[in-house]
Design an enzyme around this catalytic site. Structure first.
Site, PDB file in Angstrom:
ATOM      1  N   THR B  77       0.842  -1.313  -0.001  1.00 20.45           N
ATOM      2  CA  THR B  77       0.049   0.039   0.015  1.00 20.45           C
ATOM      3  C   THR B  77       0.979   1.356   0.033  1.00 20.45           C
ATOM      4  OG1 THR B  77      -0.202  -0.095   2.310  1.00 20.45           O
ATOM      5  CG2 THR B  77      -1.823  -1.357   1.315  1.00 20.45           C
ATOM      6  N   GLU B 130      13.544  -5.381   1.299  1.00 17.86           N
ATOM      7  CA  GLU B 130      14.307  -5.227   0.351  1.00 17.86           C
ATOM      8  C   GLU B 130      13.555  -4.215  -0.772  1.00 17.86           C
ATOM      9  OE1 GLU B 130      17.267  -4.374  -1.346  1.00 17.86           O
ATOM     10  OE2 GLU B 130      17.932  -6.565  -1.099  1.00 17.86           O
ATOM     11  N   VAL B 133      13.927  -0.135  -0.270  1.00 19.86           N
ATOM     12  CA  VAL B 133      15.133   0.924  -0.835  1.00 19.86           C
ATOM     13  C   VAL B 133      15.570   0.481  -2.144  1.00 19.86           C
ATOM     14  CG1 VAL B 133      17.408   1.559   0.187  1.00 19.86           C
ATOM     15  CG2 VAL B 133      15.633   1.068   1.674  1.00 19.86           C
ATOM     16  N   GLY B 135      14.430  -0.100  -5.189  1.00 23.03           N
ATOM     17  CA  GLY B 135      13.572  -0.815  -6.239  1.00 23.03           C
ATOM     18  C   GLY B 135      14.240  -2.168  -6.428  1.00 23.03           C
ATOM     19  N   GLY B 187       5.940  10.857 -17.352  1.00 21.58           N
ATOM     20  CA  GLY B 187       5.561   9.986 -16.371  1.00 21.58           C
ATOM     21  C   GLY B 187       6.557   9.591 -15.361  1.00 21.58           C
ATOM     22  N   GLU B 190       5.429  12.206 -10.557  1.00 25.53           N
ATOM     23  CA  GLU B 190       4.145  12.271 -10.329  1.00 25.53           C
ATOM     24  C   GLU B 190       3.448  13.611 -10.375  1.00 25.53           C
ATOM     25  OE1 GLU B 190       3.096   9.666  -6.909  1.00 25.53           O
ATOM     26  OE2 GLU B 190       5.172   8.823  -7.281  1.00 25.53           O
ATOM     27  N   LYS B 205      14.377   6.434   2.705  1.00 23.13           N
ATOM     28  CA  LYS B 205      15.427   5.154   2.301  1.00 23.13           C
ATOM     29  C   LYS B 205      16.493   5.282   3.168  1.00 23.13           C
ATOM     30  CE  LYS B 205      13.112   5.115  -2.176  1.00 23.13           C
ATOM     31  NZ  LYS B 205      13.195   5.380  -3.592  1.00 23.13           N
ATOM     32  N   GLY B 299       9.776   1.564 -10.089  1.00 21.72           N
ATOM     33  CA  GLY B 299       8.785   0.993 -11.365  1.00 21.72           C
ATOM     34  C   GLY B 299       8.022  -0.366 -10.689  1.00 21.72           C
TER      35      GLY B 299
END
Lengths: 177, 314
Positions: B77, B130, B133, B135, B187, B190, B205, B299
């Site tokens: 979420t 994991e 932090v 991606g 994109g 945001e 992070k 992503g």
């Protein structure tokens, strides 16, 4: 992306030696003993520093790893290392100040930095694309005493804070970046 | 493993989509208002289609998903600050049932790390995060492999949006507002880019890394971080940096219990001067020098890959 550790590079080390017999030999031993290859030695006999020391510039070749050992060994031997390598151990420090530099009296800013830090401004570039009344930026190179970078930066932050200027600081000395 | 995926944004949806490819089944999938539950495994394509078309994933309620049968709860979420709810309660629900929790949501481990660890100690389940932090980049697992006590500092570019803006400004000589608008069109940024450009996202992070590195039980939250954003970086500052062989990057720095995020000068050719949306983390190790981990820091599929890697480690 990782740094290679086996590639031999050339380095310049600036030392300040006490004017006593045997000092130069004592300074060169740690270099040879740690695998450095001496390229040249420039002994500025006639150019004594205010503290009565003799500046010596040594060019050498070594791998980055061995170079670190050489600098450590020199310092362990009590040799005064003024500058070593590109910037890794140097006391040169580059910052960028942004904000209303001109309206807040840039020369006063510089002299306050000078007074409160013992650092010397060795280079200054100002960019004010919108004219001097608007926000502008200045790149400032400072020479600080050895080991005084943290202290210098904190003093600069104080001066900048008083004048509502932004400081873009360099990443910690000692880090590769 | 049977997964309950809570959150149907880019990351949650990608986890649902990629789960079977990694040998897992999704037994529950919820967004903020609906859920689909099937102990034999939901039809991923159908649920994702329904989310796209009707805006709901199924006919159940989110509470149904929390009480469904699963081995691992995936918390995906949106990150919330302060009490980190509802993410924290989701993690709590899983651990109290002795299930594992894998997080993509930064809130619980950035704002309530000690509470999360306390719940984990009482549970048969484990917590991995994991994906919070960097991606897809294996930063936390690398720290874990080396053991946190052998990592002396972590520095990195941990926000792709801010890095995209700074590197575009520097290479094209454009100003902040212009590049931000362009990033929004692409994109990359945001509609509300506040947390990316004011340093909050990178700081969260950094705080998570500080929590992982903490060896004396000190807990870090966003309040402990010193944070400065990139909104006031001018084209002229970047120009001056470039003329000197340097550039400006939004760097998160975790050293000796301090977390600091702000624009910093780095040499143009330094590993940390990554360009575009690329991220990098530089670990300072005690015995092995610097270790650079670079890759995609955000992503859906990228972050889902980190979630699935965590599930594989359980």
């Amino acid at each position: 992306m990782s740094d290679s550790t086996d590639e031999v590079r050339s380095y310049t080390v600036r030392l300040e030696l006490v004017d006593e017999p045997g000092e130069l030999l004592r300074a060169l031993e740690p270099i040879a003993n740690n695998g450095g290859n001496l390229l040249s030695i420039f002994h500025e006999r006639g150019n004594v520093t205010p503290r009565g020391h003799i500046p010596v510039e040594v060019d050498l070749e070594a791998t980055p790893e061995r170079f670190d050992d050489i600098v450590d060994a020199l310092r362990d031997a009590g040799i005064n290392v003024i500058q070593a390598g590109a910037e890794q151990y140097s006391e040169a420090l580059t910052i960028i100040l942004t904000g209303h530099l001109v309206n807040t009296d840039l020369s006063d800013t510089l002299s306050r930095i000078h007074e409160s830090t013992d650092a010397t401004v060795t280079d200054l570039s100002l960019s004010a694309p919108e004219g001097t009344d608007d926000a502008s930026s200045a790149r400032i190179r400072l020479a600080t005493e050895e080991g005084a970078v943290t202290e210098t930066m904190s003093a600069i932050r104080t001066v900048a804070g008083d004048k509502d200027l932004r400081v873009i600081e360099p990443l910690a000395a000692g880090g590769e970046a | 493993m049977r997964l309950a995926v809570i959150g149907a944004g880019a990351v949650g949806s990608s986890v649902v989509e990629l789960a079977s490819d990694h040998g897992h089944s999704v037994t529950a999938f919820a967004d903020s208002s609906s859920a689909v539950i099937d102990s034999a495994g939901i039809d991923a394509a159908e649920a994702l289609d329904r989310k796209r078309i009707d805006g709901v994933v199924g006919s159940g309620t989110p509470e149904d998903a929390l009480s469904a049968e699963y081995d691992v709860l995936v918390e995906a979420t949106p990150t919330t600050l302060g009490d980190a709810e509802p993410g924290f309660s989701h993690v709590q629900a899983a651990l109290e049932r002795d299930r594992h929790a894998v997080l993509a949501n930064k809130g619980p481990v950035a704002e309530r790390y000690a509470d999360v660890r306390a719940l984990e100690r009482e549970s048969e389940g484990s917590v991995l995060f994991e994906a919070t932090v960097g991606g897809a980049m294996p930063i936390l697992s690398t720290i874990d492999d080396f053991d946190p006590s052998h990592i002396t500092a972590v520095r990195g570019v941990l926000n792709g949006t801010a890095n995209f803006i700074l590197s575009r400004m520097a290479t094209e000589g454009l100003d902040y507002e212009h590049v931000l608008a362009e990033a929004q069109d692409l994109g990359v940024a945001e509609a509300d880019p506040t947390f990316d450009v004011d340093g909050t996202d990178a700081a969260l992070k950094g705080v998570i890394i500080a929590n992982v590195l903490s060896d004396d039980g000190t807990e870090y939250t966003l309040e402990d971080a010193e944070v400065e954003g990139i909104q006031e970086i001018s084209g002229s500052a970047l120009e001056l940096a470039r003329a000197d062989g340097r550039t400006v990057r939004l760097i998160a720095e975790v050293v000796e219990g301090s977390v600091r995020v702000g624009p910093r000068l780095v040499p143009d050719n330094a590993p940390l001067a990554v360009s575009g949306t690329r991220n990098i983390a530089q670990l300072e190790t005690e015995h092995a020098g610097q270790l650079n981990i670079s890759g995609r820091g955000a992503g859906g599929p990228e972050t889902a890959s980190a979630v699935l890697a965590d599930i594989g480690r359980l």
